[in-house]
Design an enzyme around this catalytic site. Sequence first.
Site, short mmCIF file in Angstrom:
data_model
loop_
_atom_site.label_atom_id
_atom_site.label_comp_id
_atom_site.label_asym_id
_atom_site.label_seq_id
_atom_site.Cartn_x
_atom_site.Cartn_y
_atom_site.Cartn_z
N GLU A 1 -5.49 -7.91 5.53
CA GLU A 1 -5.78 -7.10 6.69
C GLU A 1 -6.77 -6.02 6.31
O GLU A 1 -6.43 -5.03 5.69
CB GLU A 1 -4.51 -6.46 7.23
N ASP B 1 1.57 6.97 0.05
CA ASP B 1 0.56 6.03 -0.45
C ASP B 1 0.72 5.77 -1.95
O ASP B 1 0.53 6.66 -2.78
CB ASP B 1 -0.84 6.62 -0.16
N ASN C 1 0.82 -1.23 0.00
CA ASN C 1 0.00 0.00 0.00
C ASN C 1 0.84 1.27 0.00
O ASN C 1 0.40 2.31 -0.48
CB ASN C 1 -0.91 0.01 1.23
N HIS D 1 -6.68 -0.39 2.77
CA HIS D 1 -6.29 0.90 2.18
C HIS D 1 -5.99 0.81 0.70
O HIS D 1 -5.46 1.75 0.10
CB HIS D 1 -5.10 1.48 2.97
N ASP E 1 -0.71 -6.67 3.90
CA ASP E 1 -0.74 -5.59 4.89
C ASP E 1 -1.60 -4.43 4.37
O ASP E 1 -1.53 -4.08 3.19
CB ASP E 1 0.69 -5.11 5.13
C1 LM2 Z 1 -0.79 -2.37 9.25
N1 LM2 Z 1 -1.85 -2.84 8.79
O1 LM2 Z 1 -2.71 -2.15 8.05
C2 LM2 Z 1 0.14 -3.09 10.15
O2 LM2 Z 1 -0.45 -4.27 10.67
C3 LM2 Z 1 0.55 -2.13 11.22
O3 LM2 Z 1 1.40 -2.76 12.14
C4 LM2 Z 1 1.22 -0.94 10.55
O4 LM2 Z 1 1.52 0.09 11.48
C5 LM2 Z 1 0.33 -0.28 9.52
N2 LM2 Z 1 -0.59 -1.15 8.89
C6 LM2 Z 1 1.17 0.30 8.40
O5 LM2 Z 1 1.72 -0.74 7.63
C7 LM2 Z 1 2.79 -0.01 12.09
C8 LM2 Z 1 2.76 0.69 13.45
C9 LM2 Z 1 2.76 2.19 13.31
C10 LM2 Z 1 3.92 2.61 12.43
C11 LM2 Z 1 3.73 1.95 11.07
C12 LM2 Z 1 4.81 2.31 10.07
O6 LM2 Z 1 1.62 0.26 14.17
O7 LM2 Z 1 2.90 2.77 14.62
O8 LM2 Z 1 3.95 4.01 12.31
O9 LM2 Z 1 3.78 0.53 11.24
O10 LM2 Z 1 6.09 1.95 10.54
C13 LM2 Z 1 5.17 4.65 12.66
C14 LM2 Z 1 4.97 5.63 13.82
C15 LM2 Z 1 3.99 6.72 13.36
C16 LM2 Z 1 4.55 7.43 12.12
C17 LM2 Z 1 4.84 6.38 11.05
C18 LM2 Z 1 5.50 6.99 9.84
O11 LM2 Z 1 4.44 4.92 14.93
O12 LM2 Z 1 3.84 7.68 14.42
O13 LM2 Z 1 3.53 8.30 11.61
O14 LM2 Z 1 5.71 5.36 11.56
O15 LM2 Z 1 6.80 7.45 10.12
C19 LM2 Z 1 3.89 9.68 11.53
CA CA Z 2 -3.77 3.35 -0.47
#
Ligand code: LM2
Ligand code: CA
Length: 449
Positions: free
Chosen positions: A211, A154, A96, A188, A184
């Site tokens: 998902e 995206d 995505n 979206h 994943d």
């Molecule tokens: C998913 N499914 O739709 C995954 O199961 C989930 O674990 C992923 O989020 C999400 N989608 C995106 O693939 C995880 C996590 C987030 C994290 C993202 C990206 O839960 O907290 O976001 O991966 O690594 C992190 C930071 C967030 C920041 C982002 C971008 O927590 O604060 O956003 O990175 O830098 C500004």
């Molecule tokens: Ca998308």
Amino acid sequence: ASASSAAATSDVIIQMFQWSWESVGAECTNFIGPAGYGYVQVSPAQEAYSGDEWWTDYQSVSYTIKNKHGDRDEFQSMVETCHAAGVKVVADIVINHMCGFDSGTGTAGDTFTHYSYVDYDSSDFHYCGTTDDAIEDWSNAWQIRNCQLENLADLNTTSDKVRSTLAGHLDDLVDLGVDGFRIDAAKHILPSDIEAILAEMSGSVSYITQESEYSTGGSGVYPSEYISIGQVNAFEFAYYMRSAFFYDGLSAFESVESLGWNLESQYANTFIANHDTERDEDTLYYGDASYTIAHVLMMAHPYGTPTVLSSYSFTDINAGPPNNGNGTCSGNGGSGDWLCQHRYMAIANMVPWRAAVGSESMVNWQMGTSGQIAFGRGSTGFVAINNASSDWSSTFTTSLAEGTYCDVISGASTNGTCTGTSISVGGDGSFTASVPAISAIAIYTGATV
Ligand code: LM2
Ligand code: CA
């Protein structure tokens, strides 16, 4: 009298969250294959943002197969080793989006800036026009597909270039031997885009799970939109399991149709917790007393195809895995901070139980109090689950043949010797037993004495 019948095929998947490729391969050989599980679902394999947090996996930099879980050779060797142990491999694919950071370095040494990567430039992304191009309205399906989730760039998955790039990555994984995909953030991506990407591949996989989270609060996207592609993660089931074991009781499991879930059984990939939900409070997690017996119910029940999460204990929700990602287990549990839920006696022993009952229907439903249920699966297996804080002593009615069975929750039957509780089923199919508090008993024709 026999040990578990390894002949029947199992549909049970283990989500090997953050396990290095080398340690997944070793665990396939040492435990997962012999226990009879069907699949391991491994963490994403592509080049990702370099960082210690587990979630860097979900920030792609390129499709080079090299990240903190291992390199290309190690990935391939893991797949071969698991296949040799009779276990199929599901790859977690991130199609995505790319990164959320402005710039950085990937796990294979490539550098990037936001909207500029090895395979893409700024013309390959969606810019939906909201503030920061963020999803603002979760009841708006167009925004969910075209805006950014967590600032993650995206991909314009409707464009030919993006589709063919992604299809090339998926074909590469198939060349490396993977048998299935966990998509994943499928919620979206337009289902028609996922279909077009898969259609562009030269190879194919035999299993897909997606998902697409279902929120009861109302969302513009429904899991049913994805069932023509494959199974969908049954979030509604996982949320219900938590409320059932905490508050509502287990009576509804006699007929899950009455719950009106949005996914029919054949499309539902059930789970108790995944890596996201164990970090929030929407589902049960490893610290809850009923966590293991909830797995017993999931695996005994005819609804859905179960995934068992195998993860590590944490205090910081961002923390990456212990021991540099090399999973370690011991006996029927984990070692260090690794939990190895797939080795818990009750969970591992339900794998051959579930394979043996196959598609046999639920029979002989019985209840004690609202947290005490028992049922059979045809004339092959029977389970009693006690979520109350005191023992459940009862005479249970089954459709099993007369004989002495070994309770596989408390032990196992090896060469006719039962290390758990022996249960004598009479000529009328009944037996009398006491099910311990927050525990279960499970018997079947594959474990007799
Ligand atoms: C998913 N499914 O739709 C995954 O199961 C989930 O674990 C992923 O989020 C999400 N989608 C995106 O693939 C995880 C996590 C987030 C994290 C993202 C990206 O839960 O907290 O976001 O991966 O690594 C992190 C930071 C967030 C920041 C982002 C971008 O927590 O604060 O956003 O990175 O830098 C500004
Ligand atoms: Ca998308």
